[in-house]
Enzyme design. Sequence first.
Site, short mmCIF file in Angstrom:
data_model
loop_
_atom_site.label_atom_id
_atom_site.label_comp_id
_atom_site.label_asym_id
_atom_site.label_seq_id
_atom_site.Cartn_x
_atom_site.Cartn_y
_atom_site.Cartn_z
N GLN A 28 -54.88 31.32 39.48
CA GLN A 28 -55.83 30.68 40.37
C GLN A 28 -57.25 30.86 39.84
O GLN A 28 -58.05 29.92 39.82
CB GLN A 28 -55.72 31.32 41.76
N HIS A 40 -58.98 28.47 37.30
CA HIS A 40 -59.47 27.13 37.66
C HIS A 40 -60.99 27.05 37.54
O HIS A 40 -61.53 26.16 36.93
CB HIS A 40 -59.09 26.78 39.10
N TYR A 91 -57.89 8.76 43.27
CA TYR A 91 -58.87 9.22 42.29
C TYR A 91 -58.23 10.32 41.44
O TYR A 91 -57.81 11.35 41.97
CB TYR A 91 -60.15 9.78 42.96
N GLU A 149 -54.98 28.71 51.01
CA GLU A 149 -54.39 27.48 50.49
C GLU A 149 -52.96 27.77 49.98
O GLU A 149 -52.02 27.09 50.33
CB GLU A 149 -55.27 26.97 49.34
N HIS A 150 -52.83 28.82 49.15
CA HIS A 150 -51.52 29.23 48.63
C HIS A 150 -51.26 30.66 49.08
O HIS A 150 -52.12 31.53 48.91
CB HIS A 150 -51.51 29.25 47.10
N ASP A 189 -47.33 24.11 41.75
CA ASP A 189 -48.41 23.25 41.25
C ASP A 189 -47.85 22.05 40.51
O ASP A 189 -48.44 20.97 40.54
CB ASP A 189 -49.30 24.03 40.28
N HIS A 218 -61.56 -3.92 85.32
CA HIS A 218 -60.33 -3.16 85.11
C HIS A 218 -59.50 -3.17 86.39
O HIS A 218 -58.29 -3.44 86.37
CB HIS A 218 -60.64 -1.70 84.73
N SER A 276 -60.18 26.51 44.80
CA SER A 276 -58.78 26.85 45.01
C SER A 276 -58.62 28.35 45.37
O SER A 276 -59.45 29.17 44.98
CB SER A 276 -58.03 26.53 43.73
#
Length: 438
Positions: free
Chosen positions: A267, A270, A138, A335-336, A369, A428, A245
């Site tokens: 950042q 965004h 996507y 995240e970063h 990025d 079994h 983010s």
Amino acid sequence: MTVQIRKLSTTQPDFQKQLTNVLAFEEKEDESINTVVANVLADVKNNGDKAVLEYTRRFDRLSVSTGAELEIPEAECEAALASLAPERRLALQAAANRVRKYHERQKLSCGSDGFTFTDEDGTSLGQKVTPLDSVGIYVPGGKAAYPSSVLMNAIPANVAGVSEIVMVVPTPDGARNELVLAAAALSGVTRVFTVGGAQAVGALAYGTETIPSVDKIVGPGNAYVAAAKRRVFGTVGIDMIAGPSEILVICDGTTDPDWVAMDLFSQAEHDEMAQSILISPDAAYLDRVDASIRKLLPTMSRREIITKSLSSRGAMIHVQNMEEACEIANRIAPEHLEISAENPQHWANLIRHAGSIFLGRFTSEALGDYCAGPNHVLPTSRTARFSSPLGVYDFQKRSSLICVSEKGAQTLGEIAVELATGEGLEAHARSAGLRLQK
Ligand code: NAD
């Protein structure tokens, strides 16, 4: 509106509580979006192309009369690549090459050949690694175009050996983005459809007359896309549901404060919910970065979003030393993470939880990025505690291999009979028992 960033210090008695407040992020499940998405998915499942065409007309203002008209031929992607201005084409190719090289290394290191070994009874055991047959990528396109998302999602799938990579991208008012199509041409994408939102996710999950169903859907998107991915999980695999983010910068106080201010902006621009945090053992340095933020903010075209993001979710944290900075970074699990300091590797050794670690003053997150090579699809909202960047391994699956020798059937059979009997599972026990030598 002036920017007002929260200032915290680990010496404050309620520091832990304040940090918890800074990190608090409740993703609101919007019931109206859930309802719309449930209806769209059910309609696509039942009516295939007809439903996809109707929602594409309604939400993206693109009217076509057959599903086939939603497909962009491979030749058009190749033509888009060829028609780019040379400097843009070279930049895209350079980024794609670096992303591919990195993920080829990753494939070698993530056990793509599987393994086998033989025990003392001659029984061999192992693991077979197989790429997924088909994936859906996507690529968001409602409000902006994201060619880097094409590279980061499709190239690892291509490197893993996925044979069918189906890309969906909305084209509002029929406007196709050349850079996105060019990126598809460089990334091993096999088919492209101009469909977006929940209808695209539904088409990839259930299949329509025109759009094939896939085994896994990856890639970011807006709230409709995220809600649709959540709902189709189980029918297909999904990568993750990304939150806003985040960047955390640890600085020892010697990097140009303008550089760090701009990294925080990168950042914050965004969206208003994006999070930028700076940690330093040097209180005066935090003030200098604050001054840089106030100086540079009026020069930014997205200053309103940056101001809201920094004021509502940003923070500056004064710590006693770099060791404490690393401890807090592990708590935040960003995240970063930029480590803007002397000897960054030393401090990186103390980091256990971060999606991507950027070492040293010259390593701005922006490079990661677009073009450094590692993936930019990263765990957000503290999920770096238990998950990893998107990678080749997300497009592979593993099967166990067991080949029991006659001798092994005796040793293992006795164990299995005993345990199966204990569990009361007669078939079994007898299945294993039949193979025991009398
Ligand atoms: P999108 O492609 O995600 O969404 C567009 C689609 O939303 C449309 O095709 C339509 O089907 C659907 N839609 C819009 N309004 C609707 C409505 N009222 N009812 C039903 N469906 C509706 O594009 P976008 O909107 O630009 O959002 C992209 C998102 O992806 C942003 O939030 C962006 O921040 C995020 N993103 C994240 C990353 C990452 O790596 N985490 C990268 C790029 C983009």
